[in-house]
Design a protein around this motif. Structure first.
Motif, PDB file in Angstrom:
ATOM      1  N   GLY A 187     -14.440  -4.611 -10.907  1.00 22.95           N
ATOM      2  CA  GLY A 187     -14.205  -3.184 -10.812  1.00 22.95           C
ATOM      3  C   GLY A 187     -15.510  -2.509 -10.437  1.00 22.95           C
ATOM      4  O   GLY A 187     -16.524  -2.700 -11.111  1.00 22.95           O
ATOM      5  N   ARG A 189     -10.564   3.867  -0.849  1.00 25.02           N
ATOM      6  CA  ARG A 189      -9.276   3.266  -1.210  1.00 25.02           C
ATOM      7  C   ARG A 189      -9.070   1.931  -0.506  1.00 25.02           C
ATOM      8  O   ARG A 189      -8.587   0.968  -1.099  1.00 25.02           O
ATOM      9  CB  ARG A 189      -8.130   4.224  -0.856  1.00 25.02           C
ATOM     10  N   GLU A 190      -9.437   1.890   0.741  1.00 28.43           N
ATOM     11  CA  GLU A 190      -9.276   0.657   1.522  1.00 28.43           C
ATOM     12  C   GLU A 190     -10.088  -0.484   0.921  1.00 28.43           C
ATOM     13  O   GLU A 190      -9.641  -1.636   0.879  1.00 28.43           O
ATOM     14  CB  GLU A 190      -9.710   0.920   2.970  1.00 28.43           C
ATOM     15  N   GLY A 227     -11.067  -0.594  -2.266  1.00 32.96           N
ATOM     16  CA  GLY A 227     -10.774  -0.767  -3.677  1.00 32.96           C
ATOM     17  C   GLY A 227     -11.839  -0.220  -4.611  1.00 32.96           C
ATOM     18  O   GLY A 227     -11.865  -0.548  -5.800  1.00 32.96           O
ATOM     19  N   TRP A 228     -12.720   0.638  -4.085  1.00 34.45           N
ATOM     20  CA  TRP A 228     -13.770   1.232  -4.903  1.00 34.45           C
ATOM     21  C   TRP A 228     -13.233   2.432  -5.676  1.00 34.45           C
ATOM     22  O   TRP A 228     -12.339   3.150  -5.220  1.00 34.45           O
ATOM     23  CB  TRP A 228     -14.937   1.709  -4.036  1.00 34.45           C
ATOM     24  N   VAL A 229     -13.818   2.675  -6.832  1.00 35.96           N
ATOM     25  CA  VAL A 229     -13.481   3.835  -7.656  1.00 35.96           C
ATOM     26  C   VAL A 229     -14.382   5.003  -7.253  1.00 35.96           C
ATOM     27  O   VAL A 229     -15.611   4.864  -7.225  1.00 35.96           O
ATOM     28  CB  VAL A 229     -13.670   3.508  -9.155  1.00 35.96           C
ATOM     29  N   THR A 242      -8.544  10.294  -7.023  1.00 36.42           N
ATOM     30  CA  THR A 242      -8.660   8.897  -7.419  1.00 36.42           C
ATOM     31  C   THR A 242      -8.497   8.010  -6.196  1.00 36.42           C
ATOM     32  O   THR A 242      -7.782   8.353  -5.250  1.00 36.42           O
ATOM     33  CB  THR A 242      -7.603   8.531  -8.470  1.00 36.42           C
ATOM     34  N   THR A 243      -9.177   6.879  -6.204  1.00 35.71           N
ATOM     35  CA  THR A 243      -9.134   5.980  -5.054  1.00 35.71           C
ATOM     36  C   THR A 243      -8.732   4.563  -5.448  1.00 35.71           C
ATOM     37  O   THR A 243      -8.659   3.687  -4.591  1.00 35.71           O
ATOM     38  CB  THR A 243     -10.507   5.942  -4.353  1.00 35.71           C
ATOM     39  N   SER A 244      -8.498   4.333  -6.738  1.00 34.83           N
ATOM     40  CA  SER A 244      -8.075   3.025  -7.210  1.00 34.83           C
ATOM     41  C   SER A 244      -7.220   3.212  -8.456  1.00 34.83           C
ATOM     42  O   SER A 244      -7.577   4.021  -9.328  1.00 34.83           O
ATOM     43  CB  SER A 244      -9.291   2.148  -7.552  1.00 34.83           C
ATOM     44  N   LEU A 297      -7.079   1.255 -10.759  1.00 34.38           N
ATOM     45  CA  LEU A 297      -7.814   0.613 -11.843  1.00 34.38           C
ATOM     46  C   LEU A 297      -8.463   1.633 -12.763  1.00 34.38           C
ATOM     47  O   LEU A 297      -8.370   1.524 -14.000  1.00 34.38           O
ATOM     48  CB  LEU A 297      -8.884  -0.317 -11.265  1.00 34.38           C
ATOM     49  N   VAL A 353      -4.214   6.537 -13.277  1.00 33.90           N
ATOM     50  CA  VAL A 353      -5.100   5.372 -13.308  1.00 33.90           C
ATOM     51  C   VAL A 353      -4.999   4.709 -14.675  1.00 33.90           C
ATOM     52  O   VAL A 353      -4.576   5.322 -15.654  1.00 33.90           O
ATOM     53  CB  VAL A 353      -6.580   5.748 -13.023  1.00 33.90           C
TER      54      VAL A 353
END
Length: 298
Positions: free
Chosen positions: A168, A192-193, A195-197, A217-219, A221, A270
């Motif tokens: 993460g 988002r592409e 997988g970074w927060v 938000t971009t993930s 997680l 999230v």
């Protein structure tokens, strides 16, 4: 708000210990301080790993000294983010492998590939005890203000992403160019592409190294909300000897209350929200964190 983890950046800041208001009398050892901190908050951000390479032995002690559900977010070593890095910040056995020259600092781009590989290997090895114990939240990459969002900046971030596959990871930018106008949507889509927060920041505005609050938000997680205070006078102070001077700011209760609804909104989409107080002068961050937890539970 069981998925909102509120804590502070560091639990060992010199001014925090010196003020003698947070830790009870007798809590003078590293173990006692961490155990007490972990009894008050569900998470902490490890700041020391930015200034020097972390050690696996310390990570194992952190695991032993905290409750099972306690979480550590850990900052990436400064070299890996692209910051200038003093030679003395490297492990002693690697200092002789650094490029020769009179400069006290070196940069990621200056190093040979085999040395870069070794530094990444050691960094990941050092944080592995946290991951094995289920206590590693996010690895936090605080990128320097000279990463402006141009092609070379993106290439460096993408290189970090490849190294951190399976972890993460959160990105905090320090140049407003990442979020100016149409670039904001492009930056968020790119995160988002990969997988970074995305890190939502609260900080003084009006400077090139000021980033606006972006409550996106971009993930699935996690999300990170990082609170630096709003001290305009110290944000870019040049004669400060400690980080706590720069982030000397105490949030008023009304300012914290205004953050509650946005935090609740992102917490619905999230798995976890990490709220990190980086106003680390004396016990400001700890007191503000406690107030925010009360407000969130209201």
């Amino acid at each position: 708000m069981g998925n909102v983890y509120v804590g502070t950046a560091s639990w060992t800041d010199k001014s925090l210990i010196a003020c003698k208001r947070f830790y009870p009398p007798g809590h003078t050892s590293a173990e006692a301080r961490l155990r007490f901190y972990a009894s008050q908050f569900p998470m902490v951000e490890v700041d020391s790993s930015y200034y020097a390479m972390p050690s696996g032995s310390n990570a194992r002690l952190w695991v032993e000294r905290t409750p099972d559900a306690f979480v550590f977010n850990i900052k990436a070593f400064r070299l890996l983010t692209g910051h200038q890095t003093p030679r003395i910040a490297f492990p002693k056995d690697l200092q002789s492998a650094l490029p020769p020259g009179p400069r006290a600092n070196v940069y990621y781009k200056d190093l040979p590939n085999e040395l870069i590989d070794e530094i990444w290997r050691r960094y990941l090895e050092a944080i592995e005890p946290l991951r094995e114990a289920g206590k590693l939240g996010l690895v936090h990459f605080q990128f320097p203000p000279w990463l402006t969002g141009d092609q070379s900046s993106r290439e460096h971030v993408e290189a970090c992403a490849r190294r951190m596959t399976g972890y993460g990871i959160a990105a905090e930018f320090r140049h407003r160019g990442w979020f100016d106008g149409e670039r904001c949507d492009k930056t968020l889509a790119w995160l988002r592409e990969m997988g970074w927060v995305n890190t939502t920041v609260d900080e003084p505005q009006g400077f090139t190294n000021s980033v606006p609050q972006v409550w996106e938000t971009t993930s699935p997680l996690a999300a990170v909300v990082r609170l630096h205070g709003r001290n305009q006078q110290t944000w870019n102070v040049r004669d400060s000897t400690t980080a706590s001077d720069r982030f000397n700011y105490e949030y008023r209760e009304a300012e914290l209350a205004a953050l509650v609804d946005p935090i609740r909104v992102i917490a619905k989409v999230v798995a976890r929200v990490y709220v990190v107080f980086n106003n680390n002068y004396e016990d400001q961050g700890q007191r503000n964190a406690m107030t925010l937890m009360t407000l969130l539970d209201a």
